[in-house]
Design a protein around this motif. Structure first.
Motif, PDB file in Angstrom:
ATOM      1  N   HIS A 132       0.846  -1.180   0.000  1.00  0.00           N
ATOM      2  CA  HIS A 132       0.000   0.000   0.000  1.00  0.00           C
ATOM      3  C   HIS A 132       0.892   1.245   0.000  1.00  0.00           C
ATOM      4  O   HIS A 132       2.013   1.229   0.519  1.00  0.00           O
ATOM      5  CB  HIS A 132      -0.902   0.020   1.228  1.00  0.00           C
ATOM      6  CG  HIS A 132      -1.788  -1.182   1.353  1.00  0.00           C
ATOM      7  ND1 HIS A 132      -2.573  -1.645   0.323  1.00  0.00           N
ATOM      8  CD2 HIS A 132      -2.009  -2.020   2.401  1.00  0.00           C
ATOM      9  CE1 HIS A 132      -3.251  -2.701   0.721  1.00  0.00           C
ATOM     10  NE2 HIS A 132      -2.920  -2.956   1.971  1.00  0.00           N
ATOM     11  N   ILE A 133       0.368   2.339  -0.559  1.00  0.00           N
ATOM     12  CA  ILE A 133       1.134   3.572  -0.678  1.00  0.00           C
ATOM     13  C   ILE A 133       0.415   4.709   0.036  1.00  0.00           C
ATOM     14  O   ILE A 133      -0.801   4.880  -0.119  1.00  0.00           O
ATOM     15  CB  ILE A 133       1.328   3.962  -2.160  1.00  0.00           C
ATOM     16  CG1 ILE A 133       2.080   2.865  -2.923  1.00  0.00           C
ATOM     17  CG2 ILE A 133       2.049   5.306  -2.275  1.00  0.00           C
ATOM     18  CD1 ILE A 133       3.523   2.699  -2.529  1.00  0.00           C
ATOM     19  N   LEU A 134       1.168   5.492   0.811  1.00  0.00           N
ATOM     20  CA  LEU A 134       0.646   6.736   1.380  1.00  0.00           C
ATOM     21  C   LEU A 134       1.459   7.880   0.789  1.00  0.00           C
ATOM     22  O   LEU A 134       2.680   7.940   0.943  1.00  0.00           O
ATOM     23  CB  LEU A 134       0.757   6.746   2.903  1.00  0.00           C
ATOM     24  CG  LEU A 134       0.125   7.967   3.585  1.00  0.00           C
ATOM     25  CD1 LEU A 134      -1.403   7.925   3.440  1.00  0.00           C
ATOM     26  CD2 LEU A 134       0.508   8.040   5.069  1.00  0.00           C
ATOM     27  N   LEU A 135       0.760   8.794   0.110  1.00  0.00           N
ATOM     28  CA  LEU A 135       1.400   9.941  -0.536  1.00  0.00           C
ATOM     29  C   LEU A 135       1.209  11.192   0.312  1.00  0.00           C
ATOM     30  O   LEU A 135       0.094  11.511   0.717  1.00  0.00           O
ATOM     31  CB  LEU A 135       0.795  10.194  -1.918  1.00  0.00           C
ATOM     32  CG  LEU A 135       1.103   9.199  -3.034  1.00  0.00           C
ATOM     33  CD1 LEU A 135       0.241   9.523  -4.252  1.00  0.00           C
ATOM     34  CD2 LEU A 135       2.573   9.244  -3.409  1.00  0.00           C
ATOM     35  N   THR A 136       2.290  11.883   0.592  1.00  0.00           N
ATOM     36  CA  THR A 136       2.217  13.171   1.262  1.00  0.00           C
ATOM     37  C   THR A 136       2.881  14.218   0.368  1.00  0.00           C
ATOM     38  O   THR A 136       3.612  13.881  -0.556  1.00  0.00           O
ATOM     39  CB  THR A 136       2.911  13.135   2.637  1.00  0.00           C
ATOM     40  OG1 THR A 136       4.231  12.585   2.496  1.00  0.00           O
ATOM     41  CG2 THR A 136       2.127  12.292   3.609  1.00  0.00           C
ATOM     42  N   GLY A 137       2.622  15.472   0.660  1.00  0.00           N
ATOM     43  CA  GLY A 137       3.212  16.528  -0.148  1.00  0.00           C
ATOM     44  C   GLY A 137       2.392  17.795  -0.114  1.00  0.00           C
ATOM     45  O   GLY A 137       1.264  17.816   0.374  1.00  0.00           O
ATOM     46  N   SER A 138       2.963  18.846  -0.656  1.00  0.00           N
ATOM     47  CA  SER A 138       2.353  20.164  -0.625  1.00  0.00           C
ATOM     48  C   SER A 138       1.185  20.279  -1.591  1.00  0.00           C
ATOM     49  O   SER A 138       0.978  19.421  -2.455  1.00  0.00           O
ATOM     50  CB  SER A 138       3.399  21.223  -0.969  1.00  0.00           C
ATOM     51  OG  SER A 138       4.515  21.121  -0.120  1.00  0.00           O
ATOM     52  N   ASN A 139       0.447  21.356  -1.460  1.00  0.00           N
ATOM     53  CA  ASN A 139      -0.621  21.649  -2.408  1.00  0.00           C
ATOM     54  C   ASN A 139      -0.048  21.791  -3.811  1.00  0.00           C
ATOM     55  O   ASN A 139       0.998  22.419  -4.006  1.00  0.00           O
ATOM     56  CB  ASN A 139      -1.306  22.969  -2.022  1.00  0.00           C
ATOM     57  CG  ASN A 139      -2.031  22.867  -0.691  1.00  0.00           C
ATOM     58  OD1 ASN A 139      -2.992  22.128  -0.552  1.00  0.00           O
ATOM     59  ND2 ASN A 139      -1.546  23.602   0.300  1.00  0.00           N
ATOM     60  N   ALA A 140      -0.740  21.224  -4.790  1.00  0.00           N
ATOM     61  CA  ALA A 140      -0.386  21.356  -6.208  1.00  0.00           C
ATOM     62  C   ALA A 140       0.934  20.698  -6.574  1.00  0.00           C
ATOM     63  O   ALA A 140       1.486  20.956  -7.648  1.00  0.00           O
ATOM     64  CB  ALA A 140      -0.349  22.835  -6.623  1.00  0.00           C
ATOM     65  N   SER A 141       1.447  19.820  -5.712  1.00  0.00           N
ATOM     66  CA  SER A 141       2.748  19.209  -5.991  1.00  0.00           C
ATOM     67  C   SER A 141       2.663  18.005  -6.918  1.00  0.00           C
ATOM     68  O   SER A 141       3.688  17.565  -7.459  1.00  0.00           O
ATOM     69  CB  SER A 141       3.429  18.804  -4.682  1.00  0.00           C
ATOM     70  OG  SER A 141       2.628  17.882  -3.956  1.00  0.00           O
ATOM     71  N   GLY A 142       1.459  17.436  -7.084  1.00  0.00           N
ATOM     72  CA  GLY A 142       1.318  16.345  -8.040  1.00  0.00           C
ATOM     73  C   GLY A 142       0.697  15.068  -7.516  1.00  0.00           C
ATOM     74  O   GLY A 142       0.548  14.093  -8.258  1.00  0.00           O
ATOM     75  N   LYS A 143       0.286  15.041  -6.254  1.00  0.00           N
ATOM     76  CA  LYS A 143      -0.243  13.811  -5.664  1.00  0.00           C
ATOM     77  C   LYS A 143      -1.483  13.301  -6.397  1.00  0.00           C
ATOM     78  O   LYS A 143      -1.562  12.132  -6.782  1.00  0.00           O
ATOM     79  CB  LYS A 143      -0.580  14.028  -4.182  1.00  0.00           C
ATOM     80  CG  LYS A 143       0.565  14.487  -3.318  1.00  0.00           C
ATOM     81  CD  LYS A 143       0.184  14.563  -1.846  1.00  0.00           C
ATOM     82  CE  LYS A 143      -0.974  15.486  -1.558  1.00  0.00           C
ATOM     83  NZ  LYS A 143      -0.684  16.907  -1.918  1.00  0.00           N
ATOM     84  N   SER A 144      -2.463  14.176  -6.564  1.00  0.00           N
ATOM     85  CA  SER A 144      -3.726  13.777  -7.180  1.00  0.00           C
ATOM     86  C   SER A 144      -3.535  13.351  -8.621  1.00  0.00           C
ATOM     87  O   SER A 144      -4.088  12.329  -9.074  1.00  0.00           O
ATOM     88  CB  SER A 144      -4.739  14.932  -7.113  1.00  0.00           C
ATOM     89  OG  SER A 144      -5.014  15.297  -5.782  1.00  0.00           O
ATOM     90  N   THR A 145      -2.752  14.115  -9.367  1.00  0.00           N
ATOM     91  CA  THR A 145      -2.518  13.786 -10.774  1.00  0.00           C
ATOM     92  C   THR A 145      -1.816  12.444 -10.909  1.00  0.00           C
ATOM     93  O   THR A 145      -2.126  11.655 -11.808  1.00  0.00           O
ATOM     94  CB  THR A 145      -1.679  14.892 -11.445  1.00  0.00           C
ATOM     95  OG1 THR A 145      -2.396  16.130 -11.368  1.00  0.00           O
ATOM     96  CG2 THR A 145      -1.408  14.572 -12.903  1.00  0.00           C
ATOM     97  N   PHE A 146      -0.873  12.176 -10.023  1.00  0.00           N
ATOM     98  CA  PHE A 146      -0.145  10.900 -10.044  1.00  0.00           C
ATOM     99  C   PHE A 146      -1.102   9.733  -9.813  1.00  0.00           C
ATOM    100  O   PHE A 146      -1.068   8.732 -10.536  1.00  0.00           O
ATOM    101  CB  PHE A 146       0.945  10.922  -8.984  1.00  0.00           C
ATOM    102  CG  PHE A 146       1.743   9.656  -8.874  1.00  0.00           C
ATOM    103  CD1 PHE A 146       2.548   9.231  -9.921  1.00  0.00           C
ATOM    104  CD2 PHE A 146       1.689   8.885  -7.723  1.00  0.00           C
ATOM    105  CE1 PHE A 146       3.290   8.063  -9.821  1.00  0.00           C
ATOM    106  CE2 PHE A 146       2.429   7.716  -7.611  1.00  0.00           C
ATOM    107  CZ  PHE A 146       3.233   7.308  -8.663  1.00  0.00           C
ATOM    108  N   MET A 147      -1.977   9.856  -8.819  1.00  0.00           N
ATOM    109  CA  MET A 147      -2.937   8.789  -8.551  1.00  0.00           C
ATOM    110  C   MET A 147      -3.892   8.589  -9.724  1.00  0.00           C
ATOM    111  O   MET A 147      -4.207   7.456 -10.096  1.00  0.00           O
ATOM    112  CB  MET A 147      -3.721   9.086  -7.274  1.00  0.00           C
ATOM    113  CG  MET A 147      -2.902   8.947  -6.007  1.00  0.00           C
ATOM    114  SD  MET A 147      -3.936   8.778  -4.531  1.00  0.00           S
ATOM    115  CE  MET A 147      -4.849  10.293  -4.598  1.00  0.00           C
TER     116      MET A 147
END
Length: 246
Positions: free
Chosen positions: A60-75
Motif C-alpha cells: 500500500h502507498i501513502l502519498l504526502t506533499g504540498s498543495n499542487a505538488s502532483g499527488k492527485s494527478t499521479f494517482m
C-alpha cells in the motif's frame, strides 16, 4: 448480429490506433499474475507534455506533499492507465506490468445541495462503499486527501483507522494521499511512504512533479501567504505559530 460485432471490433481497433498516433509514447501492458504493479515513464493520458514517473508497487502507498505538488494527478494517472490497460490494451507508459483488477476511487468529492449532504458526508459515503466490494479480482483503491472535510484531530484518527482496516482486507491495493504527515508515521508498518515536494526560488514556487520515497519534508501553505503579499503581520504570526508546534 455477428456482422455488426465484427464492424464494431474493427472500428474500435481503428480508433485506438489513431489515438496511439497522437501520443508521445505508449506501450502494450504486460499482464502479471503476481501481486505487484510496475511502470516506467507513466504519464497522465489527458495532460499535454505531462511529467513521467517510475514506480514498483508491491505494498500500500501513502502519498504526502504540498498543495499542487502532483499527488492527485499521479494517482489519477495510475488509475486511468489501469483502466486503459484492461479496456484498450494501451497505456501511456514505456513499461506497465500489472495484475488485472477493478478500480475504485474516492476523489474530487463535493457537497450536494439536492441531497443535503455536506462535503464530509459525501466523503464518508464515498469511502464507506469501499468496504463492501464483492469480487474475486484484484481491487485497486485510490483515496485522495482522505477525510479533509473535518477537523485535524478526528481526520487523523478516522484516516488511520480506515486505512488500517482496509489493509486487512484480502486482494486490496491502496494508494491514499493526505496532507497529514502524522499519518506517515502512524501507518508506516503497512503503508510505504512516498511524497512530492517543491522548491522556492526568488519568491516563486517550482514543482518538479516527481514522486520520491519517504514522507514529505516541505510545506508551502504559509510561504504562499508571503509570496501572494498578505500583510507581513499575518505571515510572521503564522510562521511563529508553526515553529512553536513543530
Amino acid at each position: 448480429m455477428s456482422c455488426y460485432k465484427y464492424i464494431a471490433s474493427i472500428d474500435n481497433h481503428y480508433a485506438v490506433a489513431l489515438w496511439q498516433e497522437t501520443l508521445d509514447h505508449y506501450s502494450l501492458p504486460q499482464v502479471n499474475r503476481e501481486d505487484y504493479l510496475e511502470f516506467e515513464e507513466l504519464t497522465h493520458p489527458l495532460i499535454y507534455e505531462a511529467v513521467s514517473n517510475d514506480m514498483s508497487i508491491n505494498n500500500h502507498i501513502l502519498l504526502t506533499g504540498s498543495n499542487a505538488s502532483g499527488k492527485s494527478t499521479f494517482m489519477k494517472a495510475i488509475a486511468l492507465n489501469l483502466v486503459l490497460a484492461q479496456a484498450v490494451n494501451t497505456v501511456t507508459a514505456t513499461k506497465f506490468i500489472y495484475k488485472p483488477g477493478v478500480v475504485y476511487t474516492s476523489m474530487v468529492n463535493q457537497d450536494d445541495i439536492l441531497t443535503g449532504d455536506s462535503y464530509f458526508m459525501t466523503e464518508v459515503k464515498s469511502i464507506r462503499r469501499l468496504f463492501d466490494i464483492t469480487t474475486s479480482n484484484k481491487i485497486y483503491c485510490f483515496i485522495d486527501e482522505i477525510f479533509k472535510g473535518t477537523n485535524t484531530t478526528e481526520r487523523i484518527a478516522a484516516s488511520e483507522s480506515v486505512l488500517s482496516y482496509l489493509n486487512q482486507l484480502p486482494g486490496y491495493r491502496l494508494i491514499a494521499a493526505t496532507h497529514d504527515i502524522e499519518l506517515a508515521t502512524l501507518l508506516e508498518k503497512n503503508y510505504a511512504n512516498y511524497h512530492f515536494n517543491e522548491s522556492i526560488l526568488e519568491n516563486e514556487i517550482a514543482f518538479d512533479f516527481k514522486v520520491k520515497p519517504g514522507k514529505a519534508d516541505t510545506r508551502n501553505a504559509i510561504e504562499l501567504l508571503r509570496i501572494m503579499q498578505f500583510p507581513e503581520q499575518i505571515y510572521k504570526r503564522a510562521k511563529s505559530f508553526t515553529s512553536k508546534t513543530n
